[in-house]
Motif scaffolding. Structure first.
Motif: not given
Length: 295
Positions: A68, A88-93, A97, A99, A111, A113
């Motif tokens: 990144d 980290m958590t990305q709920p929109a993925d 979600s 990473w 990073w 999945h």
């Protein structure tokens, strides 16, 4: 010489009781000192069984992570040792979600999945990697086919030569039969834990221990059975070399190893489909009745 076998069993059992391994887990401070980040980390560890600073080794051909900082990709290769640097958590993925940021060294990190990561890595622990190898269903089926064919051919050849072989033309010792029964029982228990306690097995996979007293009951019973196999195998070799000439002993031990391999692959695979339970009972009846004929 029989006393020698018993002394070997007693000494090995005492060594197991006196030595033990520990479960490695994240060190956490007292509950009242926890920050939100630490609570999140413990919560993640509870459900995923690993957290920051956990070590993996890449088992796939390659693993691509996204850097990144420089908006670039970095490729990690088979055999690379990596550490979990951040989660980290990305709920929109919609793909995954979770990473995970992994690092090979100070210059190689990025990073990926979680699902993609876990499919191509193994815990950096020899026990976990051993479990990985022997848990592959395709490998088990292939091994079952090969081992059964080779063992059947080998047993037939040995019987035609009048050689001693466990269950069919046995020696006056119960150790070989006990070894086969232990292997069969351990294979059934191993597959049963995966069937009925997958999360317990998964935690053991990420944090293996050879100390049966530091594990939940069923896992402790399985590890105890593994230790028992080692102890009985040593006693078996001692008894076989006492009762048979060197050449015949080598042939007998080779045939015994083939029978044990058949027991492992057959009962490991069949238990996954619930067939292993009646099958292991039938095997116990056959093995004990066969043993009674060669006293």
């Amino acid at each position: 010489m029989l006393k020698c076998s018993r002394w070997i069993l007693m000494c090995c059992a005492m060594c197991i009781m006196l030595c033990g391994c520990y479960n490695r887990g994240p060190l956490t401070p007292d509950a009242w000192d926890l920050t939100k980040q630490q609570i999140d980390s413990i919560s993640f560890y509870t459900t995923h069984h690993y957290t920051q600073n956990y070590n993996f080794v890449v088992t796939g051909d390659s693993l691509t992570v996204v850097d990144d900082l420089y908006n670039d990709t970095i490729t990690l290769y088979k055999g690379d040792h990596i550490v979990v640097a951040d989660i980290m958590t990305q709920p929109a993925d919609t793909i995954d979600s979770v990473w995970v940021k992994v690092a090979r060294d100070q210059l190689s990190f990025g990073w990926i999945h979680e699902s993609e990561l876990l499919a191509q890595v193994s815990p950096d622990d020899p026990i976990s990697q051993f479990i990985d190898f022997f848990s592959d269903a395709h490998l088990l089926i292939f091994m079952a086919f090969c081992v059964v064919i080779v063992a059947a051919y080998g047993v037939r050849r040995l019987l035609r030569r009048g050689s001693k072989i466990v269950h069919f033309n046995d020696i006056p010792s119960f150790y070989p039969t006990a070894l086969c029964l232990l292997v069969a029982s351990s294979a059934v228990l191993y597959s049963s834990i995966q069937l009925f306690g997958p999360e317990t097995w998964r935690h053991f996979y990420y944090h293996p221990s050879l100390n049966p007293f530091a594990l939940p009951f069923w896992l402790g019973l399985f590890v105890t059975s593994v230790w028992a196999i080692i102890i009985v195998a040593i006693a078996t070799v001692d008894d076989v070399t006492r009762l048979l000439p060197v050449g015949s002993a080598v042939l007998y031990l080779g045939g015994l190893a083939a029978i044990c391999a058949v027991c492992y692959v057959v009962f490991s695979v069949t238990t996954l489909y619930y067939i292993g339970y009646p099958l292991v009972i039938a095997y116990y009846v056959f093995a004990i009745s066969a043993r009674s004929r060669f006293r």
